[in-house]
Write an enzyme that holds these catalytic residues in place. Structure first.
Site, PDB file in Angstrom:
ATOM      1  CD  GLU A  35      -3.243  -1.013   0.557  1.00 44.47           C
ATOM      2  OE1 GLU A  35      -3.781   0.091   0.628  1.00 44.47           O
ATOM      3  OE2 GLU A  35      -3.785  -1.983  -0.026  1.00 44.47           O
ATOM      4  CG  HIS A  42      -3.016   2.374   5.102  1.00 46.38           C
ATOM      5  ND1 HIS A  42      -3.814   3.175   4.324  1.00 46.38           N
ATOM      6  CD2 HIS A  42      -2.784   1.263   4.370  1.00 46.38           C
ATOM      7  CE1 HIS A  42      -4.050   2.584   3.167  1.00 46.38           C
ATOM      8  NE2 HIS A  42      -3.448   1.415   3.174  1.00 46.38           N
ATOM      9  CB  CYS A  90      -4.665   9.762   3.112  1.00 51.05           C
ATOM     10  SG  CYS A  90      -4.982   8.895   4.630  1.00 51.05           S
TER      11      CYS A  90
HETATM   12  O1  SUG Z   1      -7.877   2.800   0.705  1.00 52.85           O
HETATM   13  N1  SUG Z   1     -10.659   4.879   1.073  1.00 52.85           N
HETATM   14  C1  SUG Z   1      -9.220   4.754   1.033  1.00 52.85           C
HETATM   15  C2  SUG Z   1      -8.564   5.705   2.009  1.00 52.85           C
HETATM   16  C3  SUG Z   1      -7.071   5.661   1.881  1.00 52.85           C
HETATM   17  C4  SUG Z   1      -6.395   6.418   2.964  1.00 52.85           C
HETATM   18  N2  SUG Z   1      -5.014   6.352   2.816  1.00 52.85           N
HETATM   19  C5  SUG Z   1      -4.109   6.323   3.800  1.00 52.85           C
HETATM   20  N3  SUG Z   1      -4.433   6.105   5.045  1.00 52.85           N
HETATM   21  N4  SUG Z   1      -2.871   6.506   3.469  1.00 52.85           N
HETATM   22  C6  SUG Z   1      -8.797   3.322   1.351  1.00 52.85           C
HETATM   23  O2  SUG Z   1      -9.350   2.746   2.294  1.00 52.85           O
HETATM   24  C7  SUG Z   1     -12.918   4.488   0.287  1.00 52.85           C
HETATM   25  C8  SUG Z   1     -13.651   4.446  -1.033  1.00 52.85           C
HETATM   26  C9  SUG Z   1     -15.140   4.288  -0.866  1.00 52.85           C
HETATM   27  O3  SUG Z   1     -15.578   3.622   0.061  1.00 52.85           O
HETATM   28  O4  SUG Z   1     -15.909   4.855  -1.684  1.00 52.85           O
HETATM   29  C10 SUG Z   1     -11.428   4.295   0.159  1.00 52.85           C
HETATM   30  O5  SUG Z   1     -10.979   3.644  -0.764  1.00 52.85           O
END
Ligand code: SUG
Length: 460
Positions: free
Chosen positions: A182, A256, A384
């Site tokens: 990731e 994460h 993020c």
């Molecule tokens: O991968 N949310 C992302 C958020 C990513 C956050 N990134 C870090 N913490 N670095 C994920 O979970 C939600 C999409 C939706 O539900 O429509 C989403 O993909």
């Protein structure tokens, strides 16, 4: 307390934020991400979202930070829908997917590439044996909606960091459960100064069936993936460390490491529940982070800022994204926390921030708060939204100049967003062929603005 020492060799830590795409929506796609589940099916505001992100970029650029922009991806992703058996003209593909498998349409329409902390892992040239900046796009293998990102991500990174004398681009790792990667969301660099050799801390959620792992939610980052990235980047084995995230907190929504820890320069800010073995992390850093005291390597001691569960319970950390704040150094060397509004709304979190800022024993001088609610509702905080890239002067000069945020790019992109983006989107809209046309027009204009050539042509 701010530091008087300027950056070594003019080296900066640049932030490249993802522009939110025109299909930003809440589809509840991310298992283990509590905000994504909680806000599933709520209407979204793509225009508000992109403008919130741009406001953060502009504010950081105004503070003298090197701030770049990464483009969104084309969604709904017609090639992926076709690959899953929906045939015909684009409008037909959308209609069939919507009626037969609306969940698949939502996955192929997510604007999730906006969270560029997951775009790649990046190692600064000074940490890599060949002196070049290394990029490995994350395979994002755990979730379908994210697993379709790496191909375009790789192309975008190559378009922005094109000069092979300075930049090396690896392929994403094979997209299998053993190699779930990731990107920078599970990677932290500590150093005495950005231009001095650093320590790279890789945090993983799982290391094989026989080792402790979360029971309820996926461990998205594996040890095998982190090890592969460290090998590809030619890191000195004594200057990188692999630490396991506590499996229990993954099951409480910490999907994460950057939801529970953040590092910058010599500072590691983390929750007491962040690591399976925090002593091992601390002693490795204590042993290894020591500048020689020369101009090239200021003699800074590591600073561990541990937040106890009694001060900020894990649930408050997850809801406020306290640890997903950015920790940045301004050009004068002073260190600031860049936090989401939600931190102000949780009294325990806000008190902890005040305590950190007021304590003269740590270098954090203050906090800057941003409204990123549109992204936060999908579990994406300030950190993020950005990919950190440490660049010396020559590397910085080699970056595609049009990707740097400044007043003029901000004005252009705000006008661009106001022209192309809707201010309300619900899941049924994802099947609207007009939305696809609008997204394509927006991205075509964006490639002109950012000088990205034919970035999207390969998939039309
Ligand atoms: O991968 N949310 C992302 C958020 C990513 C956050 N990134 C870090 N913490 N670095 C994920 O979970 C939600 C999409 C939706 O539900 O429509 C989403 O993909």
């Amino acid at each position: 307390m701010s530091s008087a020492i300027g950056p070594v060799g003019g080296t900066v830590e640049a932030n490249f934020d993802g522009l939110v795409g025109p299909t930003h929506n809440y589809a509840g796609l991310a298992l283990g991400n509590v905000a994504s589940a909680k806000n599933a099916e709520q209407p979204s505001d793509p225009r508000g979202a992109v403008l919130q992100g741009l406001a953060k970029m502009k504010a950081l650029a105004d503070l003298g930070m090197a701030q770049g922009v990464l483009p969104p991806q084309e969604r709904p992703h017609i090639p992926s829908l076709k690959r899953l058996g929906f045939s015909g003209k684009d409008a037909e593909v959308l209609r069939k997917a919507h009626s037969e498998a609306p969940g698949l349409l939502a996955a192929m329409a997510s604007a999730s590439s906006m969270w560029t902390a997951n775009a790649a892992t990046v190692s600064p040239g000074v940490d890599c044996a060949d002196g070049r900046v290394h990029f490995t796009p994350a395979n994002l293998a755990t979730h379908l909606h994210r697993a379709i990102e790496p191909e375009t991500t790789a192309r975008a990174l190559r378009a922005i960091f094109a000069d092979e004398r300075h930049f090396v681009h690896h392929e994403a790792l094979p997209a299998t459960p053993q190699m779930g990667d990731e990107g920078a969301a599970n990677h932290t660099r500590l150093c005495t100064d950005y231009g001095a050799p650093g320590l790279e801390l890789f945090v993983y959620g799982a290391a094989g069936e026989d080792r402790p792992r979360p029971q309820k939610y996926p461990a998205r980052q594996t040890l095998a993936a982190s090890e592969a990235v460290a090998r590809l980047h030619q890191l000195d084995p004594s200057r990188r460390h692999f630490a396991q995230q506590k499996p229990e907190v993954i099951d409480r929504g910490v999907f994460h490491n950057d939801v529970i820890a953040v590092g910058n320069r010599e500072v590691l800010l983390y929750h007491e529940q962040a690591f399976a073995d925090k002593q091992a992390v601390q002693s490795w850093i204590r042993r290894s982070l020591r500048g020689s005291g020369s101009d090239r390597e200021p003699a800074r001691e590591p600073v561990f800022l541990e937040i106890a569960d009694s001060e900020v319970p894990v649930e408050d950390a997850v809801h406020s994204y306290l640890f997903n704040s950015q920790l940045i150094c301004l050009p004068d060397g002073s260190m600031w926390l860049v936090a989401a509004h939600e931190c102000e709304e949780r009294p325990k979190v806000w008190s902890a921030i005040q305590r950190l800022v007021e304590d003269p024993a740590n270098p954090i001088a203050g906090v800057k708060v941003f409204d990123l609610r549109q992204s936060m509702r999908n579990g994406g905080g300030p950190a993020c939204l950005r990919l950190r890239v440490v660049l010396d002067q020559a590397q910085r000069a080699a970056v595609n100049p049009r990707a740097w945020m400044d007043a003029s790019l901000y004005t252009r992109l705000s006008a661009w967003a106001n022209k192309h983006y809707r201010d309300r989107l619900v899941l049924a809209d994802l099947a609207d062929p007009k939305l696809l046309d609008e997204s394509r027009s927006a991205l075509d204009e964006l490639t002109q603005i950012l000088g990205l050539g034919s970035l999207y042509d390969f998939q039309r």
